[in-house]
Design a protein around this motif. Structure first.
Motif, PDB file in Angstrom:
ATOM      1  N   CYS A  28       0.863  -1.177   0.000  1.00 13.68           N
ATOM      2  CA  CYS A  28       0.000   0.000   0.000  1.00 13.68           C
ATOM      3  C   CYS A  28       0.902   1.229   0.000  1.00 13.68           C
ATOM      4  O   CYS A  28       1.813   1.330   0.824  1.00 13.68           O
ATOM      5  CB  CYS A  28      -0.892   0.006   1.239  1.00 13.68           C
ATOM      6  N   LEU A  68      -4.344  -6.045   5.034  1.00 11.73           N
ATOM      7  CA  LEU A  68      -4.333  -4.938   4.072  1.00 11.73           C
ATOM      8  C   LEU A  68      -2.964  -4.285   3.932  1.00 11.73           C
ATOM      9  O   LEU A  68      -2.405  -4.244   2.836  1.00 11.73           O
ATOM     10  CB  LEU A  68      -5.377  -3.885   4.464  1.00 11.73           C
ATOM     11  N   CYS A  69      -2.429  -3.763   5.014  1.00 15.40           N
ATOM     12  CA  CYS A  69      -1.183  -2.984   4.934  1.00 15.40           C
ATOM     13  C   CYS A  69      -0.005  -3.800   4.414  1.00 15.40           C
ATOM     14  O   CYS A  69       0.724  -3.348   3.528  1.00 15.40           O
ATOM     15  CB  CYS A  69      -0.829  -2.415   6.305  1.00 15.40           C
ATOM     16  N   ALA A 111      -4.610  -2.006  -1.025  1.00 20.85           N
ATOM     17  CA  ALA A 111      -5.040  -0.629  -0.768  1.00 20.85           C
ATOM     18  C   ALA A 111      -6.461  -0.362  -1.229  1.00 20.85           C
ATOM     19  O   ALA A 111      -7.224   0.314  -0.546  1.00 20.85           O
ATOM     20  CB  ALA A 111      -4.080   0.343  -1.457  1.00 20.85           C
ATOM     21  N   PRO A 134      -2.924   0.988  12.474  1.00 20.68           N
ATOM     22  CA  PRO A 134      -3.857  -0.098  12.189  1.00 20.68           C
ATOM     23  C   PRO A 134      -3.772  -1.210  13.237  1.00 20.68           C
ATOM     24  O   PRO A 134      -2.713  -1.436  13.829  1.00 20.68           O
ATOM     25  CB  PRO A 134      -3.411  -0.628  10.832  1.00 20.68           C
ATOM     26  N   LYS A 141      -8.993  -2.158  -1.188  1.00 16.84           N
ATOM     27  CA  LYS A 141      -9.996  -2.771  -0.319  1.00 16.84           C
ATOM     28  C   LYS A 141     -10.132  -2.048   1.018  1.00 16.84           C
ATOM     29  O   LYS A 141     -11.033  -2.330   1.786  1.00 16.84           O
ATOM     30  CB  LYS A 141      -9.626  -4.230  -0.042  1.00 16.84           C
ATOM     31  N   CYS A 142      -9.247  -1.135   1.299  1.00 18.17           N
ATOM     32  CA  CYS A 142      -9.228  -0.461   2.597  1.00 18.17           C
ATOM     33  C   CYS A 142     -10.177   0.737   2.595  1.00 18.17           C
ATOM     34  O   CYS A 142     -10.144   1.561   1.674  1.00 18.17           O
ATOM     35  CB  CYS A 142      -7.799   0.002   2.904  1.00 18.17           C
ATOM     36  N   SER A 143     -10.972   0.859   3.643  1.00 16.24           N
ATOM     37  CA  SER A 143     -11.926   1.967   3.737  1.00 16.24           C
ATOM     38  C   SER A 143     -11.227   3.313   3.921  1.00 16.24           C
ATOM     39  O   SER A 143     -11.813   4.354   3.665  1.00 16.24           O
ATOM     40  CB  SER A 143     -12.893   1.726   4.893  1.00 16.24           C
ATOM     41  N   ARG A 144      -9.976   3.321   4.348  1.00 18.31           N
ATOM     42  CA  ARG A 144      -9.234   4.565   4.543  1.00 18.31           C
ATOM     43  C   ARG A 144      -8.545   5.054   3.272  1.00 18.31           C
ATOM     44  O   ARG A 144      -8.024   6.154   3.230  1.00 18.31           O
ATOM     45  CB  ARG A 144      -8.184   4.389   5.642  1.00 18.31           C
ATOM     46  N   THR A 148      -5.811  -5.605  10.360  1.00 15.80           N
ATOM     47  CA  THR A 148      -5.647  -4.685   9.230  1.00 15.80           C
ATOM     48  C   THR A 148      -4.217  -4.714   8.723  1.00 15.80           C
ATOM     49  O   THR A 148      -3.979  -4.743   7.508  1.00 15.80           O
ATOM     50  CB  THR A 148      -6.059  -3.257   9.636  1.00 15.80           C
ATOM     51  N   CYS A 167      -0.712   4.170   9.046  1.00 18.09           N
ATOM     52  CA  CYS A 167      -1.406   4.488   7.807  1.00 18.09           C
ATOM     53  C   CYS A 167      -1.326   5.998   7.615  1.00 18.09           C
ATOM     54  O   CYS A 167      -1.658   6.766   8.514  1.00 18.09           O
ATOM     55  CB  CYS A 167      -2.869   4.048   7.901  1.00 18.09           C
TER      56      CYS A 167
END
Length: 148
Positions: A3, A51-52, A57, A43, A59-62, A47, A33
């Protein structure tokens, strides 16, 4: 691919994966993040793992909706005379946004060749270089001893 907003801090040993995937930075990292430049966020473990450290990236809500790269890839293209040449590629929707080559001195732990990366790219490239060196110099203690 990592990410592009992940700021790695330190390596950690995550035993929750049954079989650890190939990770974009070589090893799993804790970190922050930086998707929102005004608010750094730490995170949680899930997470970081899902994700990280896997570069998911999109798929991440942020993850910011307003463009920019959604992934960064690293690859060692040369390892000679105590200098690693590391190619990086920023991508958006699997297409190249920009790219470059960094030279990392394994002796000093610094980047050379006049294009010192900054910010997130610096932290990620350094984490990648350190993970690569660990596999090369201490394969028996590296998280992925078969990968060099």
């Amino acid at each position: 691919m990592a990410c592009p907003f992940f700021y790695p801090i330190e390596r950690f040993d995550d035993k929750t994966w049954t079989k650890r995937p190939r990770l974009p930075l070589g090893d799993p990292y804790t970190g922050f993040c930086h998707a929102d430049p005004m608010r750094e966020w730490m995170p949680d473990q899930d997470t970081l793992r899902e994700l990280c450290n896997l570069g998911s990236a999109g798929k991440c809500s942020r993850f910011p909706a307003e463009g920019g790269p959604d992934a960064v890839r690293f690859s060692v293209t040369s390892d000679q005379n105590s200098v690693l040449r590391i190619m990086y590629v920023h991508e958006r929707n699997h297409a190249t946004v920009d790219h470059g080559v960094l030279e990392y001195s394994t002796g000093t732990g610094q980047f050379a060749n006049g294009n010192e990366p900054t910010g997130l790219l610096l932290k990620q490239a350094r984490a990648y270089a350190e993970s690569y060196q660990l596999r090369k110099t201490e394969p028996e203690t590296a998280n992925h001893p078969h990968r060099r």
